[in-house]
Enzyme design. Structure first.
Site, PDB file in Angstrom:
ATOM      1  N   LYS A   1       0.851  -1.190   0.173  1.00 34.34           N
ATOM      2  CA  LYS A   1       0.169  -0.508   0.219  1.00 34.34           C
ATOM      3  C   LYS A   1       1.156   0.813   0.275  1.00 34.34           C
ATOM      4  O   LYS A   1       0.797   2.250   1.266  1.00 34.34           O
ATOM      5  CB  LYS A   1      -0.761   0.104   1.182  1.00 34.34           C
ATOM      6  CG  LYS A   1      -1.869  -1.209   1.517  1.00 34.34           C
ATOM      7  CD  LYS A   1      -3.239  -1.553   1.830  1.00 34.34           C
ATOM      8  CE  LYS A   1      -3.648  -2.310   2.064  1.00 34.34           C
ATOM      9  NZ  LYS A   1      -3.073  -3.462   2.144  1.00 34.34           N
TER      10      LYS A   1
HETATM   11  P1  OMP Z   1      -7.711 -11.314   6.145  1.00 36.08           P
HETATM   12  O1  OMP Z   1      -9.169 -10.763   6.372  1.00 36.08           O
HETATM   13  O2  OMP Z   1      -7.269 -13.084   7.358  1.00 36.08           O
HETATM   14  O3  OMP Z   1      -8.499 -12.429   4.659  1.00 36.08           O
HETATM   15  O4  OMP Z   1      -6.454 -11.191   5.369  1.00 36.08           O
HETATM   16  C1  OMP Z   1      -6.880  -9.612   4.370  1.00 36.08           C
HETATM   17  C2  OMP Z   1      -5.603  -9.513   3.790  1.00 36.08           C
HETATM   18  O5  OMP Z   1      -5.594  -8.494   3.091  1.00 36.08           O
HETATM   19  C3  OMP Z   1      -4.743  -8.756   4.980  1.00 36.08           C
HETATM   20  O6  OMP Z   1      -3.762  -8.162   3.875  1.00 36.08           O
HETATM   21  C4  OMP Z   1      -5.154  -7.279   4.255  1.00 36.08           C
HETATM   22  O7  OMP Z   1      -4.400  -6.553   4.797  1.00 36.08           O
HETATM   23  C5  OMP Z   1      -5.748  -7.108   2.902  1.00 36.08           C
HETATM   24  N1  OMP Z   1      -6.906  -6.162   2.741  1.00 36.08           N
HETATM   25  C6  OMP Z   1      -7.396  -6.416   3.450  1.00 36.08           C
HETATM   26  O8  OMP Z   1      -8.595  -7.084   3.910  1.00 36.08           O
HETATM   27  N2  OMP Z   1      -8.391  -5.277   2.930  1.00 36.08           N
HETATM   28  C7  OMP Z   1      -7.889  -4.336   1.890  1.00 36.08           C
HETATM   29  O9  OMP Z   1      -9.615  -3.472   1.477  1.00 36.08           O
HETATM   30  C8  OMP Z   1      -8.146  -3.856   1.168  1.00 36.08           C
HETATM   31  C9  OMP Z   1      -6.131  -5.379   1.454  1.00 36.08           C
HETATM   32  C10 OMP Z   1      -5.950  -5.335   0.400  1.00 36.08           C
HETATM   33  O10 OMP Z   1      -5.254  -4.609  -0.339  1.00 36.08           O
HETATM   34  O11 OMP Z   1      -4.857  -6.636   0.268  1.00 36.08           O
END
Ligand code: OMP
Length: 270
Positions: free
Chosen positions: A96
């Site tokens: 990011k």
């Molecule tokens: P889980 O919720 O464990 O499946 O993880 C989600 C992953 O996606 C994490 O690394 C978050 O930082 C990332 N993420 C989001 O959860 N929401 C977003 O809107 C964007 C991201 C991202 O850019 O990957």
């Protein structure tokens, strides 16, 4: 990796799962803590167990930066391991980033040249000069945050302005900076009811979709509104639900089982 190569992988393996590699020392299986590089060892086993069921891996850099130099070494080793053993997997550095032009250029160099990631997540808040440096590398991608999965997404992204909501404005404007060959968008799975609108603005771009699994988003709903016929056009990320399926000695096997479950659900869309 080109768009055509990514689509070929998706079509061949019949999955569009991206496994998120977000290792937290406090959640790792205890027996791994004796290893010199517990994070790398954890990732290595998760990668081997899930690679057949996914087309992409997404290490979130925060989970490495938190451990200083040793964390960065684990990140570099993890990426090298994927590139050497699974060269057809699309490697997203979830960092990011985004800054004034010359600084963004250094970020691009760090993640594309040094770490050899295929893609990096980028915040668009600072505008075109902060995103364009990531678009100057053949076969590399900028994945721009548009409509995120978190609760706070509503604080700014849904604000109405003269170009519609802020996330619509981001999609309309930033899609002029690159193409569907070098840009993707982050759209959270928790916002499935807005995918029709997203597809109206960016019908051809791949979407990175986090928020299934631990955050409760629905794969079926996302596919219903976000899928592109033939090209699929989605990378669905799940991190915690897969990598922490078990914290015992069977953790990798449990992660593989969890990834297979998602991949099996995806087969219906081919
Ligand atoms: P889980 O919720 O464990 O499946 O993880 C989600 C992953 O996606 C994490 O690394 C978050 O930082 C990332 N993420 C989001 O959860 N929401 C977003 O809107 C964007 C991201 C991202 O850019 O990957």
């Amino acid at each position: 990796m080109t768009r055509a190569e990514l689509i070929k992988e998706i079509q061949t393996k019949k999955t569009f799962l991206c496994v998120g590699l977000d290792p937290d020392i406090d959640k790792l299986p205890k027996h791994l803590l004796e290893e010199d590089d517990a994070i790398f060892e954890f990732n290595r086993q998760i990668i081997d167990a899930t690679a057949d069921y996914c087309v992409s891996f997404k290490p979130n850099t925060a989970f490495y930066e938190a451990y200083g130099l040793s964390g960065l070494t684990s990140l570099e080793r993890t990426i090298k391991y994927i590139k050497q053993n699974y060269p057809n997997h699309f490697l997203i550095a979830d960092a990011k980033r985004g800054d004034i032009g010359n600084t963004s250029s250094m970020y691009a160099k760090a993640f594309f040249k040094r770490l050899k990631a295929d893609a990096i997540t980028v915040a668009p808040y600072m505008g075109s000069d902060s995103v364009k440096p990531f678009l100057e590398f053949d076969g590399k991608w900028a994945i721009v945050l548009a409509l995120t999965s978190n609760e706070g997404a509503k604080d700014f992204q849904l604000d109405e302005g003269k170009e519609g909501t802020l996330y619509q404005h981001v999609l309309k404007t930033s899609s002029q900076w690159g193409t569907a060959e070098n840009m993707m968008y982050v759209i959270g799975a928790t916002k499935a009811n807005m995918f029709d609108d997203v597809r109206h603005i960016v019908p051809n771009h791949f979407l990175l979709v986090p928020g299934v699994g631990a955050q409760g988003g629905s794969l079926a709903e996302v596919c219903k509104h976000g899928l592109i016929k033939n090209d699929i056009g989605l990378l669905i990320n799940s991190s915690r639900a897969i990598i922490y399926a078990s914290n015992g000695t069977d953790f990798a096997q449990a992660a593989g089982k969890e990834a297979k479950k998602v991949a099996d659900e995806m087969k219906a869309y081919f």
